[in-house]
Each structure stands twice: as structure tokens, then as C-alpha cells.
Design a protein around this motif. Structure first.
Motif, PDB file in Angstrom:
ATOM      1  N   SER A  61       0.819  -1.214   0.000  1.00 18.32           N
ATOM      2  CA  SER A  61       0.000   0.000   0.000  1.00 18.32           C
ATOM      3  C   SER A  61       0.848   1.258   0.000  1.00 18.32           C
ATOM      4  N   ARG A  62       2.111   1.137   0.426  1.00 14.70           N
ATOM      5  CA  ARG A  62       2.966   2.316   0.541  1.00 14.70           C
ATOM      6  C   ARG A  62       3.100   3.059  -0.783  1.00 14.70           C
ATOM      7  N   SER A  63       3.135   2.314  -1.859  1.00 11.14           N
ATOM      8  CA  SER A  63       3.298   2.952  -3.174  1.00 11.14           C
ATOM      9  C   SER A  63       1.956   3.293  -3.816  1.00 11.14           C
ATOM     10  N   ARG A  64       0.853   3.043  -3.098  1.00 13.06           N
ATOM     11  CA  ARG A  64      -0.465   3.206  -3.716  1.00 13.06           C
ATOM     12  C   ARG A  64      -1.379   4.185  -2.989  1.00 13.06           C
ATOM     13  N   VAL A  65      -0.899   4.810  -1.951  1.00 14.76           N
ATOM     14  CA  VAL A  65      -1.731   5.782  -1.250  1.00 14.76           C
ATOM     15  C   VAL A  65      -1.987   6.982  -2.159  1.00 14.76           C
ATOM     16  N   LEU A  66      -3.257   7.254  -2.411  1.00 13.85           N
ATOM     17  CA  LEU A  66      -3.640   8.395  -3.233  1.00 13.85           C
ATOM     18  C   LEU A  66      -3.907   9.590  -2.328  1.00 13.85           C
ATOM     19  N   ARG A  67      -3.307  10.722  -2.643  1.00 13.58           N
ATOM     20  CA  ARG A  67      -3.436  11.899  -1.780  1.00 13.58           C
ATOM     21  C   ARG A  67      -4.534  12.861  -2.223  1.00 13.58           C
ATOM     22  N   PHE A  68      -5.220  12.550  -3.313  1.00 15.99           N
ATOM     23  CA  PHE A  68      -6.292  13.427  -3.776  1.00 15.99           C
ATOM     24  C   PHE A  68      -7.360  13.577  -2.693  1.00 15.99           C
ATOM     25  N   ARG A  69      -7.905  14.762  -2.591  1.00 18.44           N
ATOM     26  CA  ARG A  69      -9.040  14.941  -1.684  1.00 18.44           C
ATOM     27  C   ARG A  69     -10.194  14.058  -2.148  1.00 18.44           C
ATOM     28  N   LYS A  70     -10.397  14.039  -3.458  1.00 16.80           N
ATOM     29  CA  LYS A  70     -11.348  13.119  -4.067  1.00 16.80           C
ATOM     30  C   LYS A  70     -10.989  12.972  -5.533  1.00 16.80           C
ATOM     31  N   LEU A  71     -11.145  11.766  -6.037  1.00 18.12           N
ATOM     32  CA  LEU A  71     -10.934  11.492  -7.454  1.00 18.12           C
ATOM     33  C   LEU A  71     -12.129  10.678  -7.923  1.00 18.12           C
ATOM     34  N   ALA A  72     -12.944  11.252  -8.798  1.00 14.75           N
ATOM     35  CA  ALA A  72     -14.212  10.614  -9.142  1.00 14.75           C
ATOM     36  C   ALA A  72     -14.504  10.731 -10.631  1.00 14.75           C
ATOM     37  N   CYS A  73     -15.212   9.732 -11.124  1.00 17.98           N
ATOM     38  CA  CYS A  73     -15.624   9.751 -12.529  1.00 17.98           C
ATOM     39  C   CYS A  73     -16.860   8.868 -12.708  1.00 17.98           C
ATOM     40  N   GLN A  74     -17.830   9.364 -13.458  1.00 19.34           N
ATOM     41  CA  GLN A  74     -18.992   8.576 -13.876  1.00 19.34           C
ATOM     42  C   GLN A  74     -19.007   8.584 -15.398  1.00 19.34           C
ATOM     43  N   TRP A  75     -19.166   7.418 -15.999  1.00 15.97           N
ATOM     44  CA  TRP A  75     -19.063   7.305 -17.446  1.00 15.97           C
ATOM     45  C   TRP A  75     -20.059   6.286 -17.985  1.00 15.97           C
ATOM     46  N   GLU A  76     -20.257   6.321 -19.299  1.00 17.08           N
ATOM     47  CA  GLU A  76     -21.096   5.328 -19.966  1.00 17.08           C
ATOM     48  C   GLU A  76     -20.605   5.122 -21.387  1.00 17.08           C
ATOM     49  N   ILE A  77     -20.879   3.942 -21.906  1.00 22.73           N
ATOM     50  CA  ILE A  77     -20.549   3.607 -23.281  1.00 22.73           C
ATOM     51  C   ILE A  77     -21.835   3.135 -23.958  1.00 22.73           C
ATOM     52  N   SER A  78     -22.188   3.778 -25.036  1.00 23.27           N
ATOM     53  CA  SER A  78     -23.364   3.352 -25.801  1.00 23.27           C
ATOM     54  C   SER A  78     -23.022   3.414 -27.280  1.00 23.27           C
ATOM     55  N   GLY A  79     -23.704   2.618 -28.047  1.00 20.98           N
ATOM     56  CA  GLY A  79     -23.420   2.574 -29.477  1.00 20.98           C
ATOM     57  C   GLY A  79     -23.878   1.264 -30.058  1.00 20.98           C
ATOM     58  N   PRO A  80     -23.230   0.841 -31.129  1.00 20.06           N
ATOM     59  CA  PRO A  80     -23.648  -0.409 -31.768  1.00 20.06           C
ATOM     60  C   PRO A  80     -23.346  -1.642 -30.928  1.00 20.06           C
ATOM     61  N   GLY A  81     -22.366  -1.551 -30.039  1.00 18.76           N
ATOM     62  CA  GLY A  81     -22.009  -2.688 -29.199  1.00 18.76           C
ATOM     63  C   GLY A  81     -22.778  -2.669 -27.889  1.00 18.76           C
ATOM     64  N   PRO A  82     -22.320  -3.460 -26.906  1.00 22.12           N
ATOM     65  CA  PRO A  82     -23.003  -3.526 -25.612  1.00 22.12           C
ATOM     66  C   PRO A  82     -22.981  -2.172 -24.894  1.00 22.12           C
ATOM     67  N   THR A  83     -24.064  -1.866 -24.208  1.00 25.39           N
ATOM     68  CA  THR A  83     -24.122  -0.672 -23.365  1.00 25.39           C
ATOM     69  C   THR A  83     -23.435  -0.976 -22.044  1.00 25.39           C
ATOM     70  N   LEU A  84     -22.648  -0.043 -21.568  1.00 26.68           N
ATOM     71  CA  LEU A  84     -21.850  -0.279 -20.376  1.00 26.68           C
ATOM     72  C   LEU A  84     -21.727   1.035 -19.607  1.00 26.68           C
ATOM     73  N   ALA A  85     -21.615   0.945 -18.293  1.00 29.00           N
ATOM     74  CA  ALA A  85     -21.480   2.153 -17.476  1.00 29.00           C
ATOM     75  C   ALA A  85     -20.684   1.828 -16.220  1.00 29.00           C
ATOM     76  N   GLY A  86     -20.152   2.873 -15.619  1.00 24.50           N
ATOM     77  CA  GLY A  86     -19.383   2.672 -14.398  1.00 24.50           C
ATOM     78  C   GLY A  86     -19.168   3.979 -13.662  1.00 24.50           C
ATOM     79  N   GLU A  87     -18.578   3.853 -12.485  1.00 24.87           N
ATOM     80  CA  GLU A  87     -18.385   5.029 -11.642  1.00 24.87           C
ATOM     81  C   GLU A  87     -17.428   4.676 -10.513  1.00 24.87           C
ATOM     82  N   PHE A  88     -16.624   5.620 -10.119  1.00 25.37           N
ATOM     83  CA  PHE A  88     -15.841   5.475  -8.895  1.00 25.37           C
ATOM     84  C   PHE A  88     -15.705   6.845  -8.246  1.00 25.37           C
TER      85      PHE A  88
END
Length: 228
Positions: A61-88
């Protein structure tokens, strides 16, 4: 302390850029919170947590501690292929642990869930499209290595077979696809209650190797096959 990003923080910023530039990916919301330097570097943060709370994270974990106050993203994929979405929505580790129990800890109807929630400290949440789902570290008296638990309204609490460092590593690959955490849980995705989770994960492993080919999906695919 320098405000320059660590190598691992750079990987997460690259993840945000991957999503923004991905063909067919629509970023609905994102937040690249400032780096918090007041708590010190990763080694100092982990030492403070160990001293104050008797909580010891894996050395990786020593090399992986993130210092951001917050890091967030909400996304989606739509189109001819499968619809997909995610968020963190990743929280600053030191802030999450020192803030205390989840605000909703007493809102659960089950006494067992209330006791569990009182021991959890928020790590990652999906408040927009994830209907209040979240992942948290569990702080238990006399147990130095924290467990990682995931919660959704549909499925309740579920312990994950990963630690803090591995959770962050896997999130880099899954990019917060809704339900990815169940690839690391002792569940059967063949059960009817997980039919939508299984569909989303199948879509992820169909779309991502073409869209983000620099990542290795073999382990995720094996985990899905073992559960579905």
C-alpha cells in the motif's frame, strides 16, 4: 512536501484521460480533487494510521496511497455494441479513516448490518449511477489488517477477497464498471439476483480489450467464468 504527483497518482490521472479519450465513452461527471499534502507522504500517512488506530495496511500500500481529496468519474458507453457504465469516487485514505463511521451506519434495519457499518470507513463510492453503492475498509479492534467490504442496495454487504492495494490496482483495469467488485467476492453470478451484474461484466470483458488493449484481462475473465 512537493505537490507533484506520485507515479501511482499519475496512473489514476491517466485512467481519467483514458475514459475521456475512449472511443464511444461519454464522461458524465468527473472530479480531480487537489492533492492533500498536509498529512505527509504515503509512508507518513500509513505510520499515523498504524499509531492512532492500530491499523496496518499491506506493505504494498505504501506505493499506492492516493493523496487526492477526491478522485471521481462517472461514465457510460453506448453505441452499436453492448451498453456499459461505471463510476468510482475515491476518498483520501487518511481523511476517510479519521472522519469516523459512515453517516448511514444507524440507518440499516438489521442490527448486524448496523454493527458492521459502524466499523466501516469509506474508500470508494458510486452515488450517482450506482444507487448508493460503496466500498469501505473495516476497522475492527485487535485486527490490524482491514477487510474490504462492498455494499449495494440490491445485494447488501459482501466481503471482498482483496486488500486496499489490490482494490486500487483492479479499479485501474475495471474503471469502476458497475458490479466489478463481485469478481472478487464469494458469490455465484449464476444466481438470478446477479443476472444484471453478470451481463455488465460480460459486456466489460467484451468491450474493454478492444477499447483499452494495454491492460491484461485474463484474470478477470477467469474469475467471471468461475462465477458464471
Amino acid at each position: 512536501m512537493s505537490k507533484e504527483f506520485t507515479a501511482y497518482e499519475e496512473r489514476y490521472l491517466a485512467l481519467m484521460d483514458e475514459l475521456e479519450s475512449g472511443a464511444g465513452v461519454r464522461v458524465l461527471a468527473e472530479e480531480r480533487g487537489p492533492v492533500v499534502t498536509a498529512y505527509g507522504d504515503a509512508e507518513t500517512v500509513l505510520a499515523k494510521i498504524a499509531r492512532r488506530f492500530d491499523l496496518v495496511l499491506d506493505p504494498s500500500s505504501r506505493s499506492r496511497v492516493l493523496r487526492f481529496r477526491k478522485l471521481a468519474c462517472q461514465w457510460e458507453i453506448s453505441g452499436p455494441g453492448p451498453t456499459l457504465a461505471g463510476e468510482f469516487g475515491l476518498k483520501n485514505l487518511y481523511t476517510s479513516i479519521t472522519t469516523g463511521p459512515l453517516e448511514i451506519a444507524q440507518d440499516f434495519s438489521s442490527a448486524a448490518d448496523r454493527r458492521l457499518a459502524a466499523e466501516l470507513r469509506l474508500l470508494d463510492d458510486q452515488p450517482e449511477g450506482g444507487a448508493g453503492s460503496f466500498t469501505a475498509l473495516r476497522m475492527q479492534p485487535g485486527v490490524p489488517l482491514p477487510e474490504i467490504w462492498h455494499f449495494t442496495v440490491a445485494h447488501g454487504f459482501c466481503r471482498l477477497d482483496v486488500g486496499y492495494a489490490e482494490y486500487l490496482d483492479r479499479l485501474l483495469v475495471t474503471k469502476g464498471t458497475y458490479g466489478w467488485q463481485y469478481l472478487f467476492a464469494d458469490v455465484s453470478l449464476r444466481d438470478p439476483e446477479f443476472i444484471h451484474v453478470r451481463g455488465r461484466l460480460s459486456a466489460m470483458l467484451s468491450v474493454f480489450p478492444k477499447l483499452f488493449p494495454e491492460h491484461d484481462y485474463s484474470d478477470l475473465r477467469a474469475r467471471l467464468e468461475a462465477r458464471a
